[in-house]
Enzyme design. Structure first.
Site, short mmCIF file in Angstrom:
data_model
loop_
_atom_site.label_atom_id
_atom_site.label_comp_id
_atom_site.label_asym_id
_atom_site.label_seq_id
_atom_site.Cartn_x
_atom_site.Cartn_y
_atom_site.Cartn_z
CD1 TRP A 154 -2.60 1.69 0.39
CD2 TRP A 154 -2.09 1.88 2.56
NE1 TRP A 154 -3.33 2.74 0.91
CE2 TRP A 154 -3.04 2.88 2.23
CE3 TRP A 154 -1.62 1.79 3.88
CZ2 TRP A 154 -3.52 3.79 3.17
CZ3 TRP A 154 -2.11 2.69 4.81
CH2 TRP A 154 -3.04 3.67 4.45
CG ASP A 235 -2.51 -2.92 7.09
OD1 ASP A 235 -3.62 -2.83 7.65
OD2 ASP A 235 -2.13 -2.11 6.22
CE LYS A 271 -10.85 0.25 1.33
NZ LYS A 271 -9.98 0.98 2.26
#
Length: 425
Positions: A154, A235, A271
């Site tokens: 990311w 993560d 999300k």
């Protein structure tokens, strides 16, 4: 002696006073534009009705619209009826949320959870959790100040950890030739890391590639991490959103914990609950015992206090209400499964379309990948042509948000990609 009269000095207008002098900020250079935000800006400026934005990292429904979960709406209705106050939260956040979020990640049968040795703090979504974790490790992890990230990772991982005071290095992850996992390269790089280094692992739905290790591969990774005494920092931004199952998506984290790893974990509810703007997250660490947990949490407070004092309230209340109410939890799980299922359906439809259009190349990676994003394998000239000639916008490396595809635009997108690959666009 008579004084000589002088006319009073008149202050120059503000625009005149600064005209001949440099601003104190005159040497500040312009920063590079954000590549993803740039995609969205270009899409907004395009007036063609066929335009498609595949850069945004947020779920869209079948009609390409933002989606507020019914579980979230009902939780908010409950909160309105309770008429809660708007007082500050404690530095480490809402206790009911912290406990429920940790249980969701580690599982109710987790030994460290049952033994009350997981240090937790609410965070400003997943980004805040990573930042807190990076700062804590920078201060207190005694063995290394270097964190290894997968290539690619990311885009915000590198600046988050550098700004936390850690040195950032990389390990192999993505194989461009197969558009899949470079598992041998990954293992070799883990084995070659200095002992007790920090390694960042995407728990599920790797961003940006959509390529995840299998459960058996995760077990091998865990063994190497243990052999090298590496420190695993997970993560987990997509629990439930990847496969549709919160249990399946937490496999890597739970396996590592079961093998005795003292993991760090960053969670996000952007999300999987659609709470993007509410900024709801959790940072947690496995400790040796409750006394050590209390000491760690006391230092987490010291990290957080000068950073932002305490976290937002409303989103944490929403998440805690959903996770703590059996009916809402069941509704939420069904909605997460629906969102994940729609994206999986789009993957299969895109693959089948590209094959039926006789698009050059092997497109199996589209269905092998998982989660919101897909590395298509498209080249930079092809993505440029798609933007300029077909009004389809994605990052230059060919990463697309699968959530931007739906039954209304999937055929047009497939045909355009096929033409771009054939050089016919």
């Amino acid at each position: 002696m008579q004084a000589i009269a002088r006319p009073l000095a008149r202050a120059a207008p503000r625009h005149v006073r600064y005209a001949g002098s440099l601003s104190v900020w005159s040497a500040v250079p312009a920063g590079p534009p954000d590549p993803i935000l740039g995609v969205t800006e270009a899409w907004k400026a395009d007036k063609d009705p066929r335009k498609i934005n595949l850069g945004v990292g947020a779920y869209r429904d079948e009609n390409g619209k933002p989606y507020v979960l019914n579980a979230v709406k009902r939780a908010e209705e409950i909160l309105v009826q309770q008429n809660p106050d708007k007082e500050y939260l404690p530095i480490t956040g809402l206790p009911e949320f912290n406990g429920a979020a940790a249980t969701l990640a580690y599982g109710s049968d987790s030994t460290p959870l049952q033994e009350k040795r997981i240090a937790v703090t609410q965070s400003i979504s997943g980004t805040g959790a990573l930042r807190i974790g990076g700062a804590f490790l920078g201060r207190f992890y005694p063995h290394s100040k270097t964190i290894y990230l997968p290539t690619p990772s990311w885009g915000n991982h590198t600046p988050v950890f550098r700004d936390s005071g850690l040195e950032v290095k990389n390990y192999r992850y993505f194989d461009k030739k197969t558009v899949g996992l470079d598992f041998e390269g990954l293992k070799e790089d883990l084995k070659n890391m200095p002992e007790k280094s920090i390694v960042l692992l995407h728990a599920c739905a790797h961003n940006p590639t959509g390529v995840d290790p299998t459960p058996e591969q995760w077990k091998e990774i865990s063994d190497i991490v243990k052999e090298k005494s590496l420190f695993p920092f997970f993560d987990m931004a997509y629990q439930g959103f990847a496969s549709g199952s919160t249990t399946r998506d937490a496999f890597a984290v739970r396996h590592f914990v079961s093998q005795g790893h003292q993991v760090a974990l960053a969670q996000s509810f952007a999300k999987n609950m659609g709470l993007y703007g509410e900024r709801v997250g959790l940072f947690s660490l496995i400790t040796a015992d409750p006394e050590e947990r209390a000491r760690v949490e006391s230092q987490l407070k010291i990290v957080i206090r000068p950073m932002y004092s305490n976290p937002p309230l409303h989103g944490a209340r929403i998440a805690a209400t959903i996770l703590g109410n059996q009916d809402l939890y069941g509704l939420w799980e069904s909605e997460v499964k629906h969102m994940a299922g729609r994206i999986i359906d789009m993957r299969h439809r895109l693959h089948d379309n590209l094959v039926s259009l006789k698009t050059p190349g092997d497109w199996k990676h589209i269905t092998r990948q998982i989660g919101m994003f897909s590395f298509t394998g498209l080249t930079q000239p092809q993505t440029k042509a798609l933007a300029e000639k077909a009004h389809i916008y994605m990052t230059a490396d060919g990463r697309i948000s699968m959530a931007g595809l739906n039954s209304h635009n999937i055929d047009y997108f497939s045909e355009s990609v096929s033409k771009a690959v054939k050089g016919e666009l």
